[in-house]
Design a protein around this motif. Sequence first.
Motif, PDB file in Angstrom:
ATOM      1  N   VAL A 182      30.497  18.429  31.671  1.00 40.59           N
ATOM      2  CA  VAL A 182      31.384  17.318  31.341  1.00 40.59           C
ATOM      3  C   VAL A 182      31.480  17.089  29.839  1.00 40.59           C
ATOM      4  O   VAL A 182      32.577  16.927  29.281  1.00 40.59           O
ATOM      5  N   GLU A 183      30.347  17.081  29.169  1.00 40.84           N
ATOM      6  CA  GLU A 183      30.343  16.798  27.737  1.00 40.84           C
ATOM      7  C   GLU A 183      31.090  17.868  26.951  1.00 40.84           C
ATOM      8  O   GLU A 183      31.819  17.564  26.005  1.00 40.84           O
ATOM      9  N   ARG A 184      30.918  19.134  27.344  1.00 40.39           N
ATOM     10  CA  ARG A 184      31.624  20.208  26.627  1.00 40.39           C
ATOM     11  C   ARG A 184      33.120  20.106  26.844  1.00 40.39           C
ATOM     12  O   ARG A 184      33.912  20.273  25.904  1.00 40.39           O
ATOM     13  N   ILE A 185      33.539  19.847  28.080  1.00 41.27           N
ATOM     14  CA  ILE A 185      34.970  19.752  28.365  1.00 41.27           C
ATOM     15  C   ILE A 185      35.593  18.618  27.564  1.00 41.27           C
ATOM     16  O   ILE A 185      36.670  18.760  26.973  1.00 41.27           O
ATOM     17  N   ARG A 186      34.908  17.489  27.514  1.00 39.70           N
ATOM     18  CA  ARG A 186      35.436  16.358  26.741  1.00 39.70           C
ATOM     19  C   ARG A 186      35.480  16.678  25.242  1.00 39.70           C
ATOM     20  O   ARG A 186      36.445  16.333  24.552  1.00 39.70           O
ATOM     21  N   ALA A 187      34.451  17.344  24.765  1.00 42.84           N
ATOM     22  CA  ALA A 187      34.398  17.668  23.334  1.00 42.84           C
ATOM     23  C   ALA A 187      35.463  18.685  22.946  1.00 42.84           C
ATOM     24  O   ALA A 187      36.112  18.564  21.893  1.00 42.84           O
ATOM     25  N   ASP A 188      35.665  19.699  23.805  1.00 42.38           N
ATOM     26  CA  ASP A 188      36.629  20.754  23.498  1.00 42.38           C
ATOM     27  C   ASP A 188      38.055  20.406  23.923  1.00 42.38           C
ATOM     28  O   ASP A 188      39.021  21.005  23.435  1.00 42.38           O
ATOM     29  N   GLY A 189      38.182  19.482  24.882  1.00 43.34           N
ATOM     30  CA  GLY A 189      39.512  19.072  25.328  1.00 43.34           C
ATOM     31  C   GLY A 189      40.177  20.029  26.299  1.00 43.34           C
ATOM     32  O   GLY A 189      41.398  19.994  26.461  1.00 43.34           O
ATOM     33  N   TYR A 190      39.397  20.851  26.977  1.00 39.20           N
ATOM     34  CA  TYR A 190      39.982  21.760  27.965  1.00 39.20           C
ATOM     35  C   TYR A 190      38.901  22.272  28.908  1.00 39.20           C
ATOM     36  O   TYR A 190      37.709  22.150  28.636  1.00 39.20           O
ATOM     37  N   ALA A 191      39.343  22.861  30.032  1.00 41.43           N
ATOM     38  CA  ALA A 191      38.448  23.523  30.976  1.00 41.43           C
ATOM     39  C   ALA A 191      39.094  24.826  31.410  1.00 41.43           C
ATOM     40  O   ALA A 191      40.314  24.994  31.308  1.00 41.43           O
ATOM     41  N   VAL A 192      38.280  25.752  31.881  1.00 45.08           N
ATOM     42  CA  VAL A 192      38.805  27.053  32.292  1.00 45.08           C
ATOM     43  C   VAL A 192      38.281  27.421  33.681  1.00 45.08           C
ATOM     44  O   VAL A 192      37.253  26.907  34.138  1.00 45.08           O
ATOM     45  N   GLN A 193      39.000  28.312  34.321  1.00 47.97           N
ATOM     46  CA  GLN A 193      38.562  28.945  35.559  1.00 47.97           C
ATOM     47  C   GLN A 193      38.754  30.443  35.360  1.00 47.97           C
ATOM     48  O   GLN A 193      39.888  30.921  35.275  1.00 47.97           O
ATOM     49  N   GLY A 194      37.639  31.180  35.228  1.00 43.09           N
ATOM     50  CA  GLY A 194      37.722  32.609  34.921  1.00 43.09           C
ATOM     51  C   GLY A 194      38.519  33.395  35.927  1.00 43.09           C
ATOM     52  O   GLY A 194      39.333  34.257  35.564  1.00 43.09           O
ATOM     53  N   ARG A 195      38.330  33.087  37.204  1.00 38.42           N
ATOM     54  CA  ARG A 195      39.139  33.686  38.271  1.00 38.42           C
ATOM     55  C   ARG A 195      39.438  32.608  39.297  1.00 38.42           C
ATOM     56  O   ARG A 195      38.532  31.891  39.727  1.00 38.42           O
ATOM     57  N   ASN A 196      40.700  32.507  39.672  1.00 38.65           N
ATOM     58  CA  ASN A 196      41.109  31.524  40.675  1.00 38.65           C
ATOM     59  C   ASN A 196      40.958  32.133  42.063  1.00 38.65           C
ATOM     60  O   ASN A 196      41.721  33.026  42.433  1.00 38.65           O
ATOM     61  N   HIS A 197      39.981  31.643  42.818  1.00 41.68           N
ATOM     62  CA  HIS A 197      39.690  32.226  44.133  1.00 41.68           C
ATOM     63  C   HIS A 197      40.348  31.456  45.279  1.00 41.68           C
ATOM     64  O   HIS A 197      40.385  31.951  46.403  1.00 41.68           O
ATOM     65  N   TYR A 198      40.845  30.262  45.021  1.00 46.98           N
ATOM     66  CA  TYR A 198      41.363  29.433  46.113  1.00 46.98           C
ATOM     67  C   TYR A 198      42.870  29.184  45.975  1.00 46.98           C
ATOM     68  O   TYR A 198      43.364  28.109  46.264  1.00 46.98           O
ATOM     69  N   ASN A 199      43.573  30.214  45.521  1.00 42.88           N
ATOM     70  CA  ASN A 199      45.029  30.123  45.470  1.00 42.88           C
ATOM     71  C   ASN A 199      45.633  31.169  46.409  1.00 42.88           C
ATOM     72  O   ASN A 199      44.940  31.702  47.272  1.00 42.88           O
ATOM     73  N   LEU A 200      46.912  31.467  46.250  1.00 48.38           N
ATOM     74  CA  LEU A 200      47.576  32.402  47.156  1.00 48.38           C
ATOM     75  C   LEU A 200      47.285  33.862  46.838  1.00 48.38           C
ATOM     76  O   LEU A 200      47.566  34.744  47.650  1.00 48.38           O
ATOM     77  N   THR A 201      46.710  34.133  45.651  1.00 49.57           N
ATOM     78  CA  THR A 201      46.340  35.502  45.262  1.00 49.57           C
ATOM     79  C   THR A 201      44.919  35.474  44.696  1.00 49.57           C
ATOM     80  O   THR A 201      44.730  35.549  43.480  1.00 49.57           O
ATOM     81  N   PRO A 202      43.923  35.329  45.551  1.00 53.49           N
ATOM     82  CA  PRO A 202      42.541  35.134  45.098  1.00 53.49           C
ATOM     83  C   PRO A 202      42.053  36.200  44.121  1.00 53.49           C
ATOM     84  O   PRO A 202      42.207  37.403  44.359  1.00 53.49           O
ATOM     85  N   GLY A 203      41.502  35.733  43.001  1.00 51.56           N
ATOM     86  CA  GLY A 203      40.868  36.621  42.038  1.00 51.56           C
ATOM     87  C   GLY A 203      41.791  37.299  41.040  1.00 51.56           C
ATOM     88  O   GLY A 203      41.326  37.987  40.144  1.00 51.56           O
ATOM     89  N   LYS A 204      43.101  37.095  41.154  1.00 50.09           N
ATOM     90  CA  LYS A 204      44.035  37.841  40.304  1.00 50.09           C
ATOM     91  C   LYS A 204      44.505  37.063  39.078  1.00 50.09           C
ATOM     92  O   LYS A 204      45.164  37.628  38.208  1.00 50.09           O
TER      93      LYS A 204
END
Length: 264
Positions: A182-204
Amino acid sequence: MEKGVPIRSITRSIAALKAINRHGSLSMMEIAKASQVPYPTACRIVQTLLYEGLIEQEPSRKRYRATALVQTLATGFQHDDELVRLARPHIVGLTKRVGWPVSVAIRVGRDMMLRDSTHANSSLTFEHYYPGFTLPILDSASGKVSMAYADDDEREMILRFMRVSQDIDLNYLATAEVGLDVERIRADGYAVQGRNHYNLTPGKTSSIAVPIFRNGKFEAAMTLAFFVAAMKLSTALERYLDDMKATAAAISHDLSNGGPQGSA
């Protein structure tokens, strides 16, 4: 019964109805798989939903779809569409500049729900995502942003209900909580997801999300998605983060001032 523990039969029924509504039409086996319940349980749920008129069987084949009666469940939902109206030109402009699809999502319970996206405006996408599509809050860049900017009590309440949920693996949840910086996201102002596994094209695809505010309070997350094979996450951050933050700031300004230049 322990306080806060959900009624499993209701949780499963809601999961089945959400799956049918999201995909448009599903077979009984697909409903069981999508809602993660045994086949006999899925049959009982479908019979109940049929009885209540919320779904119907398609003519000539054993597939089930939602009926118009589902809309009555949203009668009391009065979410402000001003977010979509004001954000739309900004996210379309961002997609024109960078090429990649951009979406805006809000938190609904334990999920992030898309309110708008530019997937239809970009050729750099595997699928088109439309309003109503949901992502798990701890497995999406938008969800991490939402959790980071939530009040401490609100964030703890969400996690508490996830801990007592019978549909969430506690080992997974513990790992996800540790990864939620939480603290890093607030400090940097963003978050990432290296691979999206819960969408229509998992992992791509990978995602970067930044916050949108209304009068200084978190309102929504704006997310840019790109192909994993196209570039490293670090390269995407270097290329797009500044533009994303500027776009989110412009949307935040419009939300806080009633529109561009303060117009209604």
